[in-house]
Motif scaffolding. Sequence first.
Motif: not given
Length: 199
Positions: A55, A58, A62, A67
Amino acid sequence: MGLFSFLKFRKSNKSPLRFDPGEYVPSFWKDDFCQIEIVPIENKSFIQKQIGQIEDLSEKSGTGYGFTETFIRKPMPTPTISKEIRIDYLERTLTGFQFQKAKHIRFDKSEVLDCESGNTKAFGFYNFTIFFDTEEEFVKNIWICINLIVSVPQFDLIQAALYTLGEECELILIDWSGLEFFDLADKRQIQKYLMDYWK
């Protein structure tokens, strides 16, 4: 799991066998391997840590279109094979819940794996399959592929089979796509997971 290990797994099961068009022949792609996996509950803290790391990465990488970085999952500290789940036990359990035993598996559409002579096995229905690979008489890895479930009896069989594995073998399910894990010894958690695939 490293790329070398996966290629070794793939090579050892490759088979040019033909199959009856009417038989139950599940399929999976290379990217499906252990994407939704069933592992020992001892890995729970490790999984929670990995989810947090994924997480964080990401969020940082992102772009709105994808990504800029990838996360390579580390092997489980308690591998499934360490539970010494016997192949005959798992096969007997799954067939007891009316799961069909596959003779062949379509792999990446262009290959057919022979379940009789290879170390990869599959049990299930057209829309839900439990795959596992083996080492000697033990189960090495367990993973699933799931699609829309439209039958109440089938939903109940799948839930009962997963619960039995959770209760008897102390296993949990981790869905890496959704970054969620579910204790298979808890019927409510299994139902919560399966409801995402219920019509």
